[in-house]
Design a protein around this motif. Sequence first.
Motif, short mmCIF file in Angstrom:
data_model
loop_
_atom_site.label_atom_id
_atom_site.label_comp_id
_atom_site.label_asym_id
_atom_site.label_seq_id
_atom_site.Cartn_x
_atom_site.Cartn_y
_atom_site.Cartn_z
N ALA A 689 0.84 -1.21 0.00
CA ALA A 689 0.00 0.00 0.00
C ALA A 689 0.87 1.25 0.00
CB ALA A 689 -0.93 -0.01 1.21
N ALA A 690 1.98 1.21 0.74
CA ALA A 690 2.89 2.36 0.75
C ALA A 690 3.48 2.60 -0.63
CB ALA A 690 4.00 2.12 1.77
N VAL A 691 3.85 1.54 -1.34
CA VAL A 691 4.39 1.68 -2.70
C VAL A 691 3.33 2.26 -3.63
CG1 VAL A 691 5.27 0.40 -4.69
CG2 VAL A 691 6.12 -0.13 -2.40
N ASP A 692 2.09 1.79 -3.49
CA ASP A 692 1.00 2.33 -4.31
C ASP A 692 0.83 3.83 -4.04
OD1 ASP A 692 0.54 -0.11 -5.48
OD2 ASP A 692 -1.10 -0.66 -4.11
N ASP A 693 0.87 4.22 -2.76
CA ASP A 693 0.74 5.64 -2.42
C ASP A 693 1.90 6.44 -3.01
OD1 ASP A 693 -1.61 5.28 -1.03
OD2 ASP A 693 -0.61 5.00 0.91
N TYR A 694 3.12 5.86 -2.94
CA TYR A 694 4.29 6.55 -3.49
C TYR A 694 4.12 6.77 -4.98
CZ TYR A 694 9.00 6.91 -5.44
OH TYR A 694 10.11 7.29 -6.16
N ARG A 695 3.70 5.73 -5.71
CA ARG A 695 3.58 5.85 -7.17
C ARG A 695 2.43 6.78 -7.56
NH1 ARG A 695 4.53 -0.60 -8.54
NH2 ARG A 695 6.79 -0.60 -8.08
N ALA A 696 1.42 6.88 -6.69
CA ALA A 696 0.29 7.79 -6.96
C ALA A 696 0.55 9.19 -6.41
CB ALA A 696 -0.98 7.21 -6.35
N ARG A 697 1.76 9.40 -5.89
CA ARG A 697 2.19 10.69 -5.34
C ARG A 697 1.36 11.12 -4.13
NH1 ARG A 697 3.29 14.09 -10.87
NH2 ARG A 697 1.37 13.02 -11.48
N ARG A 698 0.85 10.11 -3.40
CA ARG A 698 0.22 10.39 -2.12
C ARG A 698 1.30 10.20 -1.05
NH1 ARG A 698 -3.76 7.07 -4.69
NH2 ARG A 698 -2.96 5.25 -3.55
N TRP A 699 2.27 11.08 -1.08
CA TRP A 699 3.46 10.85 -0.29
C TRP A 699 3.25 10.98 1.21
CZ3 TRP A 699 8.18 13.03 -3.47
CH2 TRP A 699 8.29 12.28 -4.67
N PRO A 700 2.40 11.86 1.70
CA PRO A 700 2.17 11.86 3.16
C PRO A 700 1.67 10.50 3.66
CG PRO A 700 1.38 13.89 2.18
CD PRO A 700 1.74 13.00 1.03
N ALA A 701 0.74 9.91 2.92
CA ALA A 701 0.23 8.59 3.32
C ALA A 701 1.32 7.54 3.21
CB ALA A 701 -0.97 8.20 2.45
N ALA A 702 2.10 7.61 2.13
CA ALA A 702 3.19 6.64 1.95
C ALA A 702 4.22 6.78 3.06
CB ALA A 702 3.85 6.85 0.58
N ARG A 703 4.55 8.05 3.40
CA ARG A 703 5.57 8.28 4.42
C ARG A 703 5.08 7.74 5.78
NH1 ARG A 703 6.09 13.12 3.49
NH2 ARG A 703 7.97 13.06 2.16
N LEU A 706 5.39 3.94 5.80
CA LEU A 706 6.78 3.49 5.84
C LEU A 706 7.41 3.72 7.20
CD1 LEU A 706 7.88 4.72 2.32
CD2 LEU A 706 7.78 2.34 3.07
N GLU A 707 7.09 4.85 7.83
CA GLU A 707 7.65 5.11 9.16
C GLU A 707 7.11 4.11 10.18
OE1 GLU A 707 6.62 9.15 9.76
OE2 GLU A 707 8.39 9.94 8.68
N SER A 708 5.83 3.75 10.02
CA SER A 708 5.26 2.73 10.91
C SER A 708 5.94 1.38 10.68
CB SER A 708 3.75 2.61 10.67
OG SER A 708 3.21 1.55 11.44
N LEU A 709 6.17 1.05 9.42
CA LEU A 709 6.86 -0.21 9.12
C LEU A 709 8.29 -0.20 9.64
CD1 LEU A 709 5.61 -0.86 5.47
CD2 LEU A 709 5.27 -2.38 7.43
N TYR A 723 12.79 4.49 0.07
CA TYR A 723 11.59 5.22 -0.33
C TYR A 723 11.44 6.52 0.46
CZ TYR A 723 9.78 1.66 -3.47
OH TYR A 723 9.60 0.81 -4.54
N LEU A 724 11.75 6.45 1.76
CA LEU A 724 11.66 7.68 2.54
C LEU A 724 12.65 8.73 2.03
CD1 LEU A 724 11.32 6.16 6.13
CD2 LEU A 724 9.58 7.48 4.89
N SER A 725 13.85 8.32 1.64
CA SER A 725 14.86 9.24 1.10
C SER A 725 14.40 9.85 -0.21
CB SER A 725 16.19 8.49 0.92
OG SER A 725 17.16 9.33 0.32
N ARG A 726 13.80 9.00 -1.08
CA ARG A 726 13.32 9.53 -2.36
C ARG A 726 12.29 10.63 -2.14
NH1 ARG A 726 12.21 3.96 -5.82
NH2 ARG A 726 14.38 3.20 -5.87
N MET A 727 11.40 10.41 -1.20
CA MET A 727 10.35 11.41 -0.97
C MET A 727 10.90 12.64 -0.27
SD MET A 727 6.98 9.08 -0.06
CE MET A 727 7.81 8.07 1.16
#
Length: 749
Positions: A689-703, A706-709, A723-727
């Motif tokens: 789900a985090a990868v999907d958010d990243y690719r959809a540019r929903r970066w707050p949700a992705a971040r 990822l931080e929880s993981l 992924y966190l570094s990329r964002m």
Amino acid sequence: MSAKTPWPWMRRRWQLLAGALLVGALVSIHFLNPHDPARSAVITRLDSLLYDWRFQALPPQRPARIPIVIIDVDESTLQREGRWPWDRAKVADLILALQDRGAALIGFDAVFSEPGVNPAQSLLEAVDWAPDMRQALLDLVPAFDGDTILANTLGSKVMLGYFFHADGGKTGVLPFPFLELSAEDAAASPLLSMPDFTSNPEPLTANALSAGFIVAIPDADGIVRRMPLAIQHENGVYASLALEMSRVALGAPWVKLISAEAGARRLVAGVQVGNRVQVPVDAQAQLLVPYRGKAGSYPVIPATHVLRGDAPSELLQQLDGALVLVGTSALGLGDLRTIPLQTAYPGVEAHANVLDAILQAALGENVFYYTPDWEPGATFLMVLISGLLLMLALPGRSPTWMLMVSAGWVGLVLGVNLLLWRYAHIALPLAMTLLMVFCLTAFNVIAGYLRTNRQKHAIQDLFGEYVPPAYVERMVMQPDLVSLESEQREMTVLFADIQGFTTISESLSAAELKHLLNVYLSAVTRVIFDHQGTIDKYVGDMVMAFWNAPLDDPHHARHAVGASLAMQRRMIGLRGEFQALGLPAFEIGLGLSTGPMSVGDMGSSYRRAYTVLGDTVNLGSRIESMTRHYGLPVLVSDTTRRQADEFLYRPVDRIRVKGKTRPVEIFQPICPLSEATDGLRTRVAAFAAAVDDYRARRWPAARARLESLLNDDPEHETLYSIYLSRMTDTDPVSLPADWPAIFDHENKS
């Protein structure tokens, strides 16, 4: 002999000779172990099992033309009427009730060997009564004399049973035998002979219409397949209850034995019931019982319902004109038998089957099953033909051909045997013939295997370093199908590499490095071979393997992924071994790719190898190099994932490797789906789900995901941090509208 000789067995003289010796040995065993159900020999036991199988596959079929009814002293009867044996007066009541219902003939599968208890007589003997009371009791004695009551009730429709045995003692009175033998004939008689008996008291025997023995002798394995129709006691020959009832029912004035010459001996060949029917029996006058079915094949009425008249009217109506057999099925009364169709079969029903068969034969039905007197010769001939045929036909052939010929011959033998059983009612032994087929087939298959194994070793000695082991096996098994020409096919390739090998090698001596590599390469090679893979090459610490060549493997992707996970598990054990030896522990990275490749024997005139080439191969190498970047042990291409969907995968990235224009999606295989825990599935789903958010540019949700993981799963910190570094380094607003979320790897590693 040239290689084109059409008879392979001529080139296998030693197999022919050994086969002849085996045939001779088995024929000798056949002569030394004639078929005898009373013996517990292995061959006899096998024949008995085959008889039962044949009986169950094609049970005897005959119409229900004879009105036979079973009166059963069962558990319900004992509960209502009291324990067995009953007072003789109650037995008399049962006979009267049956006669009132119109029973034509009543036979007892029971013996009334002990005198009945007279309660008046017991009272008379228990106390010193006054004269007038003593006389009153004396007057009552006849009224309570159950033996006299039963004797007076028997009459012209009741037949009693008795036992022959060898347990010592003679109780009661036997009826007259149907045949008296001279002393010389009695000594030479082949009949079953028993020295002792348990019969009924003289008043009962004298008043009954007749009597017959109720002996059932099981075979050596405890199963009742045959029942004697005649037994010899001293100089007399006596009839069974079923035989005697059939004689009376047919109105036949006599029963006699039909004898036949067998060399210097005279054997029993049949039992003649008047002029109506001849029953085929064995040399001991035993009949193969043609059981009509399991228990309950004949109408069964609990005895208590006849005594009290409370059975369903349709059952009681069946007694009119019926031949009635009274017996027991209660567990404690010991008259339950094992027959080919079932265990716990009431013995009285076995007698009913014999009676039914004799009477049906008198009506013209073909009901008897028998083993003819020509059986020994026929069995010997079949054993010999089977041995000679397979001895000549099997040597030098392929295992498949040998098994097909043997199976075909067994099918023919079984088919003929079953046809004779079904339509001619002939029971022929099968075990020795099947044993001959099995032994010759097993011998020739093993001999062929040993010969092939020698060829395999010879080929491996010549080509072991040139051709992969799986390909050598194919050359041995199917040499005509082997081709070293290049071909295009879909395959899966695997690359394995030790991470940080340069640093490790610098810290070790040459001997230590050699030992480390030998142990490591041997271990991973064994895993690859166990998962049906082929080793392509070793380059230093790098291992390259592939699947689906030279042997076809429709599940090549599944086997390759399974091998990659097994290699990682094997490395855990190796790290412990290396540490114990003072060698450094290390990790390996694995990359897998599936797709079209060229495979075949390639190289120069100086050196050649069976290997694979193509873009898919290069991609596998690039994917392996990505394992260090993402901090993951195994990465596979999307094509591999789709063709091996039995595993749980973590989506890793969408990348473009150096030298390629088309992107590829890579995944991490984690474990088989069947082994995935709920917690593991949850973490994988959260990262997906985090990868999907990243690719959809929903970066707050992705971040946030990822931080929880990162807190819950620090083992994969490298992947989450990427992924966190990329964002962090990129502003999503600056990305183009058609941003493909592809990461370009400019380096090979």
